[in-house]
Design an enzyme around this catalytic site. Structure first.
Site, PDB file in Angstrom:
ATOM      1  N   CYS A  42       0.857  -1.170   0.000  1.00  0.00           N
ATOM      2  CA  CYS A  42       0.000   0.000   0.000  1.00  0.00           C
ATOM      3  C   CYS A  42       0.900   1.230   0.000  1.00  0.00           C
ATOM      4  O   CYS A  42       1.892   1.263   0.732  1.00  0.00           O
ATOM      5  CB  CYS A  42      -0.870  -0.009   1.251  1.00  0.00           C
ATOM      6  SG  CYS A  42      -1.920   1.431   1.385  1.00  0.00           S
TER       7      CYS A  42
ATOM      8  N   HIS B  77      -9.094  -3.774  -1.969  1.00  0.00           N
ATOM      9  CA  HIS B  77      -8.128  -2.988  -1.192  1.00  0.00           C
ATOM     10  C   HIS B  77      -8.490  -1.488  -1.238  1.00  0.00           C
ATOM     11  O   HIS B  77      -8.524  -0.819  -0.202  1.00  0.00           O
ATOM     12  CB  HIS B  77      -6.725  -3.239  -1.773  1.00  0.00           C
ATOM     13  CG  HIS B  77      -5.620  -2.467  -1.124  1.00  0.00           C
ATOM     14  ND1 HIS B  77      -4.551  -3.082  -0.513  1.00  0.00           N
ATOM     15  CD2 HIS B  77      -5.393  -1.127  -1.003  1.00  0.00           C
ATOM     16  CE1 HIS B  77      -3.736  -2.147  -0.026  1.00  0.00           C
ATOM     17  NE2 HIS B  77      -4.218  -0.957  -0.323  1.00  0.00           N
ATOM     18  N   GLU B  78      -8.789  -0.986  -2.430  1.00  0.00           N
ATOM     19  CA  GLU B  78      -9.073   0.453  -2.560  1.00  0.00           C
ATOM     20  C   GLU B  78     -10.412   0.823  -1.936  1.00  0.00           C
ATOM     21  O   GLU B  78     -10.535   1.874  -1.301  1.00  0.00           O
ATOM     22  CB  GLU B  78      -9.016   0.896  -4.032  1.00  0.00           C
ATOM     23  CG  GLU B  78      -7.679   0.697  -4.727  1.00  0.00           C
ATOM     24  CD  GLU B  78      -6.468   1.190  -3.934  1.00  0.00           C
ATOM     25  OE1 GLU B  78      -6.600   2.166  -3.176  1.00  0.00           O
ATOM     26  OE2 GLU B  78      -5.391   0.580  -4.058  1.00  0.00           O
TER      27      GLU B  78
ATOM     28  N   HIS C 291     -10.156   1.356   1.682  1.00  0.00           N
ATOM     29  CA  HIS C 291      -9.632   2.671   2.083  1.00  0.00           C
ATOM     30  C   HIS C 291     -10.771   3.670   2.313  1.00  0.00           C
ATOM     31  O   HIS C 291     -10.685   4.547   3.180  1.00  0.00           O
ATOM     32  CB  HIS C 291      -8.703   3.248   1.009  1.00  0.00           C
ATOM     33  CG  HIS C 291      -7.281   2.777   1.111  1.00  0.00           C
ATOM     34  ND1 HIS C 291      -6.506   2.998   2.221  1.00  0.00           N
ATOM     35  CD2 HIS C 291      -6.481   2.116   0.224  1.00  0.00           C
ATOM     36  CE1 HIS C 291      -5.289   2.488   2.020  1.00  0.00           C
ATOM     37  NE2 HIS C 291      -5.249   1.937   0.818  1.00  0.00           N
TER      38      HIS C 291
HETATM   39 NI    NI Z   1      -3.585   1.030  -0.106  1.00  0.00          NI
END
Ligand code: NI
Length: 182
Positions: free
Chosen positions: A110, A153-154, A157
């Protein structure tokens, strides 16, 4: 001139905040930022540019990583050497996913985490994501394998979740009987 983005580090608690849904039209600044993110992610995956601008390689970035709590993600996926597919999704939602789980064998990285983190992150092997492009048109994307991991993953966030939050603290490393590695 290429200007590097100011990406927040994990020490910054703003990364743990939930981002808000975006309304259209996007601001000029947001559109400009999207283009800047695409350039930086693309350059970061081209060895010469990566070196020239001292970039860490990365395929995705979410707006909150820049301290902007809007639900916008950008993914630049290298499909073959030097060929990239760009995904910009505003207000992304995972509307369906596979039962099968996968994990990146080497672990995830990341751009906000500047240290080695050991552990496997279980992710859906396939996801269908809906949302809007930067002009407000509805879009639907089917992603699998590496790209599926990138979307999960995004989107995490946007909810203030970092990849290591999903690593089992008791048993960070999985084996191939428990999950399929890619
Ligand atoms: Ni990330």
């Amino acid at each position: 001139m290429f200007k590097k983005l100011n990406i927040l580090d994990e020490a910054d608690k703003r990364l743990q905040q939930k981002s808000k849904e975006v309304t259209f039209p996007l601001t000029k600044e947001d559109k400009k930022l999207i283009q800047q993110i695409i350039s930086e992610l693309t350059y970061s995956q081209i060895p010469e540019k990566q070196e020239e601008y001292n970039l860490r390689p990365g395929m995705g970035l979410a707006f909150p990583q820049l301290g902007i709590h809007k639900r916008i993600i950008v993914i630049v996926h290298e499909v073959e050497k030097g060929k990239f597919n760009n995904y910009v999704v505003v207000n992304p939602k995972i509307i369906s996913h596979s039962v099968e789980m996968i994990a990146a064998e080497e672990g995830e990285g990341c751009l906000s985490i500047n240290r080695e983190v050991v552990g496997h992150v279980p992710r859906y092997a396939r996801v269908t994501v809906t949302g809007f492009d930067e002009d407000g048109n509805e879009i639907k994307i089917r992603a699998r394998e590496e790209l599926s991991i990138a979307f999960q993953h995004e989107i995490d966030h946007l909810d203030g979740i970092l990849f290591y939050d999903r690593i089992d603290k008791e048993k960070p490393l999985l084996n191939e009987n428990e999950i399929r590695f890619i």
